[in-house]
Design a protein around this motif. Sequence first.
Motif, PDB file in Angstrom:
ATOM      1  N   VAL A 140       0.857  -1.188   0.000  1.00  0.00           N
ATOM      2  CA  VAL A 140       0.000   0.000   0.000  1.00  0.00           C
ATOM      3  C   VAL A 140       0.891   1.235   0.000  1.00  0.00           C
ATOM      4  CG1 VAL A 140      -1.964   1.156   1.040  1.00  0.00           C
ATOM      5  CG2 VAL A 140      -1.537  -1.232   1.578  1.00  0.00           C
ATOM      6  N   CYS A 141       0.667   2.149  -0.933  1.00  0.00           N
ATOM      7  CA  CYS A 141       1.431   3.395  -0.963  1.00  0.00           C
ATOM      8  C   CYS A 141       0.675   4.460  -0.193  1.00  0.00           C
ATOM      9  CB  CYS A 141       1.634   3.853  -2.402  1.00  0.00           C
ATOM     10  SG  CYS A 141       2.635   2.691  -3.326  1.00  0.00           S
ATOM     11  N   VAL A 142       1.321   5.038   0.805  1.00  0.00           N
ATOM     12  CA  VAL A 142       0.666   6.068   1.610  1.00  0.00           C
ATOM     13  C   VAL A 142       1.511   7.332   1.628  1.00  0.00           C
ATOM     14  CG1 VAL A 142      -0.508   4.375   3.073  1.00  0.00           C
ATOM     15  CG2 VAL A 142       1.695   5.288   3.798  1.00  0.00           C
ATOM     16  N   LYS A 143       0.834   8.457   1.538  1.00  0.00           N
ATOM     17  CA  LYS A 143       1.546   9.740   1.492  1.00  0.00           C
ATOM     18  C   LYS A 143       1.342  10.513   2.791  1.00  0.00           C
ATOM     19  CE  LYS A 143       2.276  13.850  -1.370  1.00  0.00           C
ATOM     20  NZ  LYS A 143       1.774  14.700  -2.465  1.00  0.00           N
ATOM     21  N   TYR A 144       2.405  11.181   3.215  1.00  0.00           N
ATOM     22  CA  TYR A 144       2.369  12.059   4.377  1.00  0.00           C
ATOM     23  C   TYR A 144       2.113  13.463   3.857  1.00  0.00           C
ATOM     24  CZ  TYR A 144       4.150  14.365   8.621  1.00  0.00           C
ATOM     25  OH  TYR A 144       4.295  15.126   9.746  1.00  0.00           O
TER      26      TYR A 144
ATOM     27  N   LEU B  57      -7.237  10.033   2.583  1.00  0.00           N
ATOM     28  CA  LEU B  57      -7.743   9.169   1.514  1.00  0.00           C
ATOM     29  C   LEU B  57      -6.931   7.882   1.392  1.00  0.00           C
ATOM     30  CD1 LEU B  57      -8.657  11.888  -1.089  1.00  0.00           C
ATOM     31  CD2 LEU B  57     -10.230  10.481   0.242  1.00  0.00           C
ATOM     32  N   ASP B  58      -5.692   7.890   1.907  1.00  0.00           N
ATOM     33  CA  ASP B  58      -4.893   6.664   1.867  1.00  0.00           C
ATOM     34  C   ASP B  58      -5.307   5.686   2.964  1.00  0.00           C
ATOM     35  OD1 ASP B  58      -3.628   7.719  -0.283  1.00  0.00           O
ATOM     36  OD2 ASP B  58      -1.783   8.272   0.763  1.00  0.00           O
ATOM     37  N   GLU B  59      -6.009   6.185   3.989  1.00  0.00           N
ATOM     38  CA  GLU B  59      -6.530   5.264   5.008  1.00  0.00           C
ATOM     39  C   GLU B  59      -7.502   4.270   4.381  1.00  0.00           C
ATOM     40  OE1 GLU B  59      -8.220   7.154   8.419  1.00  0.00           O
ATOM     41  OE2 GLU B  59      -6.505   8.481   8.701  1.00  0.00           O
TER      42      GLU B  59
HETATM   43  C1  LIG Z   1      -1.133  22.062  -4.919  1.00  0.00           C
HETATM   44  C2  LIG Z   1      -0.180  21.184  -5.668  1.00  0.00           C
HETATM   45  C3  LIG Z   1      -0.257  21.083  -7.065  1.00  0.00           C
HETATM   46  C4  LIG Z   1       0.637  20.263  -7.766  1.00  0.00           C
HETATM   47  N1  LIG Z   1       0.555  20.200  -9.133  1.00  0.00           N
HETATM   48  C5  LIG Z   1       1.406  19.395  -9.802  1.00  0.00           C
HETATM   49  C6  LIG Z   1       1.319  19.261 -11.220  1.00  0.00           C
HETATM   50  O1  LIG Z   1       0.462  19.872 -11.873  1.00  0.00           O
HETATM   51  N2  LIG Z   1       2.201  18.423 -11.843  1.00  0.00           N
HETATM   52  C7  LIG Z   1       3.131  17.704 -11.154  1.00  0.00           C
HETATM   53  O2  LIG Z   1       3.863  16.922 -11.770  1.00  0.00           O
HETATM   54  N3  LIG Z   1       3.233  17.806  -9.813  1.00  0.00           N
HETATM   55  C8  LIG Z   1       2.405  18.641  -9.129  1.00  0.00           C
HETATM   56  N4  LIG Z   1       2.501  18.724  -7.774  1.00  0.00           N
HETATM   57  C9  LIG Z   1       3.472  17.896  -7.081  1.00  0.00           C
HETATM   58  C10 LIG Z   1       2.840  16.533  -6.761  1.00  0.00           C
HETATM   59  O3  LIG Z   1       1.714  16.710  -5.944  1.00  0.00           O
HETATM   60  C11 LIG Z   1       3.814  15.648  -6.036  1.00  0.00           C
HETATM   61  O4  LIG Z   1       4.881  15.431  -6.864  1.00  0.00           O
HETATM   62  C12 LIG Z   1       3.285  14.328  -5.594  1.00  0.00           C
HETATM   63  O5  LIG Z   1       4.358  13.545  -5.157  1.00  0.00           O
HETATM   64  C13 LIG Z   1       2.500  13.505  -6.612  1.00  0.00           C
HETATM   65  O6  LIG Z   1       1.255  14.025  -6.792  1.00  0.00           O
HETATM   66  P1  LIG Z   1       0.008  13.821  -5.796  1.00  0.00           P
HETATM   67  O7  LIG Z   1       0.429  13.960  -4.406  1.00  0.00           O
HETATM   68  O8  LIG Z   1      -1.017  14.768  -6.278  1.00  0.00           O
HETATM   69  O9  LIG Z   1      -0.363  12.317  -6.028  1.00  0.00           O
HETATM   70  P2  LIG Z   1      -1.718  11.599  -6.439  1.00  0.00           P
HETATM   71  O10 LIG Z   1      -1.595  11.106  -7.807  1.00  0.00           O
HETATM   72  O11 LIG Z   1      -2.907  12.416  -6.097  1.00  0.00           O
HETATM   73  O12 LIG Z   1      -1.575  10.409  -5.387  1.00  0.00           O
HETATM   74  C14 LIG Z   1      -2.367   9.264  -5.485  1.00  0.00           C
HETATM   75  C15 LIG Z   1      -1.857   8.218  -4.552  1.00  0.00           C
HETATM   76  O13 LIG Z   1      -0.500   7.909  -4.823  1.00  0.00           O
HETATM   77  C16 LIG Z   1       0.183   7.572  -3.608  1.00  0.00           C
HETATM   78  N5  LIG Z   1       1.274   8.511  -3.377  1.00  0.00           N
HETATM   79  C17 LIG Z   1       1.440   9.739  -3.907  1.00  0.00           C
HETATM   80  N6  LIG Z   1       2.580  10.294  -3.449  1.00  0.00           N
HETATM   81  C18 LIG Z   1       3.148   9.396  -2.604  1.00  0.00           C
HETATM   82  C19 LIG Z   1       4.328   9.385  -1.802  1.00  0.00           C
HETATM   83  N7  LIG Z   1       5.145  10.430  -1.768  1.00  0.00           N
HETATM   84  N8  LIG Z   1       4.577   8.288  -1.057  1.00  0.00           N
HETATM   85  C20 LIG Z   1       3.754   7.217  -1.074  1.00  0.00           C
HETATM   86  N9  LIG Z   1       2.619   7.176  -1.803  1.00  0.00           N
HETATM   87  C21 LIG Z   1       2.314   8.251  -2.563  1.00  0.00           C
HETATM   88  C22 LIG Z   1      -0.869   7.635  -2.515  1.00  0.00           C
HETATM   89  O14 LIG Z   1      -1.463   6.364  -2.392  1.00  0.00           O
HETATM   90  C23 LIG Z   1      -1.858   8.615  -3.085  1.00  0.00           C
HETATM   91  O15 LIG Z   1      -3.157   8.474  -2.539  1.00  0.00           O
HETATM   92  C24 LIG Z   1       1.617  19.549  -7.068  1.00  0.00           C
HETATM   93  C25 LIG Z   1       1.672  19.628  -5.681  1.00  0.00           C
HETATM   94  C26 LIG Z   1       0.791  20.443  -4.976  1.00  0.00           C
HETATM   95  C27 LIG Z   1       0.868  20.506  -3.478  1.00  0.00           C
END
Ligand SMILES: Cc1cc2nc3c(=O)[nH]c(=O)nc-3n(C[C@H](O)[C@H](O)[C@H](O)COP(=O)(O)OP(=O)(O)OC[C@H]3O[C@@H](n4cnc5c(N)ncnc54)[C@H](O)[C@@H]3O)c2cc1C
Lengths: 318, 259
Positions: free
Chosen positions: B5-9, B38-40
């Motif tokens: 499971v991938c979880v983000k802080y 949402l990761d819960e």
């Molecule tokens: C407001 C905002 C806007 C952003 N816009 C962009 C953009 O347009 N383009 C871009 O490339 N980056 C963008 N970023 C950076 C991006 O959010 C981060 O790079 C992030 O690591 C990946 O996107 P997400 O968190 O939205 O992941 P999502 O795709 O929303 O994550 C989905 C799932 O992936 C897993 N996951 C995600 N990150 C991790 C982690 N670090 N560790 C473990 N599991 C993980 C979790 O299960 C999570 O629920 C943005 C960041 C912020 C705060």
Amino acid sequence: MSEILVLVDHVDGSVRKTTAELLTIARRLGTPSAVFIGSGADAAQAALAQYGAETVYVLDAPELSEFLVAPKAEALAQLVADKQPGAVLISSSAEGKEIAGRLAIKTESGVITDAVDVVAEGDGVKTTQSVFAGGFTVDATVTHGTPIVAVKPNSATPEEASGAATLEPVSVTVSDAAKGAKITDSKPREATGRPELTEAAIVVSGGRGTGGDFSQVEAFADSLGAAVGASRAAVDSGWYPHSFQVGQTGKTVSPQLYVANGISGAIQHRAGMQTSKTIVAVNKDPEAPIFELVDFGVVGDLKEVLPQATDEVTKRKG
Amino acid sequence: MNIVVCVKYVPDATADRSFDASDNTVDREGVDGLLSELDEYAVEQALQVAEENDGEVTVVTVGPADAADAVRKALQMGADAGVHVEDDTIAGSDAVATSLVLAKAIEKLEHDLVFFGMSSTDGLMGVVPTMVAERLGLPAVTFASEVTVDGSTVTVRRDGDTATETITASAPAVVSVTDQSGEPRYPSFKGIMAAKKKPVEDLTLDDLGIEASQVGLDAAWTKVLSFAERPPRTAGEIVTDEGDGGVKLAEFLASKKFV
Ligand SMILES: Cc1cc2nc3c(=O)[nH]c(=O)nc-3n(C[C@H](O)[C@H](O)[C@H](O)COP(=O)(O)OP(=O)(O)OC[C@H]3O[C@@H](n4cnc5c(N)ncnc54)[C@H](O)[C@@H]3O)c2cc1C
Ligand SMILES: Cc1cc2nc3c(=O)[nH]c(=O)nc-3n(C[C@H](O)[C@H](O)[C@H](O)COP(=O)(O)OP(=O)(O)OC[C@H]3O[C@@H](n4cnc5c(N)ncnc54)[C@H](O)[C@@H]3O)c2cc1C
């Protein structure tokens, strides 16, 4: 001017409004070409011409709709490699974002999601995003590969233009690897007779304060020709289907008018409606946080306020 | 069955989140962080599948030192082991780079199913699950509001924009779940105590064979040019219903030409 690819969002050839918005944005960036995946391109051609598509690439193979997004991303990647467009615009739906994600990896490109505006900047694009529940706006750009931008619905007013919309069939190959996730059943959503939530000019929504009875909310919505939305509390209670949920884990709406009834205004709800032009709330608690956002608010019981408002609107409309 | 499971802080959504003006990245210092709510849901579904299929659940996070809290919370809920990828060079990574680090970490683990939340509560992109699937060459069944696993077949219900679909894939596969999939459990006292003894492996980029030049702010394929706080909406007119609230509401709408 460089070619801008717009992925057409359609149901069996009936083109959704977001595509007209994307074509309008694409015209500011270069020459728009529509990418039509699936069957029904003939039916879509007129609508695509109307908003300025010069070329319509038609990618039609059974694998493209039988399986989940992977084949679509693969087909699109082949087209991107072939045409070397200036940017790819996709609508920021769940499916659109997934295609964008896979496409980014395949084409080694940066991706931006949930853009509310895209303009040309240098030889690339500059996007605007509304983040942290609408608390900040961020301008960003893609610095590597072909800019892939997923654009939120209602980010542009569709402007008509006459494009040639020449249909150009493109043959694509779908690898076995992309056929891993198969759609085994699909039940179309029942039509409500009301406008589509994300496309509507007016949204009237109800929350826990409805106590489970949405009839007054619906009647008021109908008097205004509006779509109906719901808070997660209302959805979780089983009062309204999830597809009508507004907020962080539901739909983002950005209508001309949003009317929140019996909704407290939690940050996750705000995330889905804060960019609405005009916001109105009816809530019996004068301290409800939703009142911090409103242009007009009524402190009162929605069971009394809404029926009276419905009658008054109907009377005024004559 | 081995489940990852991938979880983000993430910074707490109910706090005042902001950006760091020096490099336009998210301010992760000034705000308390937590396991993305949402990761819960992903942890919950993984635990349920593990309980029914005699599985082992490993949680993976990529993030700064404090991100260990996210791993701990998942272990308290019942996950068996954790992996924390921490490396200063990862700071400022975009989605593409984040997916690279996650994919490399997952490759090192036995994985029949890889669970994700539908999106993080900060970046909200909802793209990382499919990016990881693409990198690992796995099928992805995403935005699941219901998950069932039968042998090596995973079936999900997905409530899409225009239809409700049933989707199947064979393990190994990536699954992302929505907040409709079922309420996550709270850690029990027993769970909290047990979590202290569960193994957490700390990994660096070196361990994963990733070059520093492939991740972080400078390697990102997207760049934030500027940010601005949105001016707060100016408070509008608020009336108290004295038997005429509906009429006043209609009058306001008429004055704005909605009627
Ligand atoms: C407001 C905002 C806007 C952003 N816009 C962009 C953009 O347009 N383009 C871009 O490339 N980056 C963008 N970023 C950076 C991006 O959010 C981060 O790079 C992030 O690591 C990946 O996107 P997400 O968190 O939205 O992941 P999502 O795709 O929303 O994550 C989905 C799932 O992936 C897993 N996951 C995600 N990150 C991790 C982690 N670090 N560790 C473990 N599991 C993980 C979790 O299960 C999570 O629920 C943005 C960041 C912020 C705060
Ligand atoms: C990760 C996460 C994601 C979430 N995503 C979403 C999301 O997408 N969308 C969403 O909406 N929420 C979401 N939430 C939930 C959110 O935090 C709130 O719990 C939810 O929005 C509350 O819904 P509500 O305003 O209807 O209910 P409440 O907060 O209970 O508010 C009900 C309001 O109705 C008023 N009221 C009661 N009776 C009447 C009456 N007769 N007349 C007038 N007013 C009355 C009350 O004064 C109160 O203000 C999410 C939460 C989390 C943790």
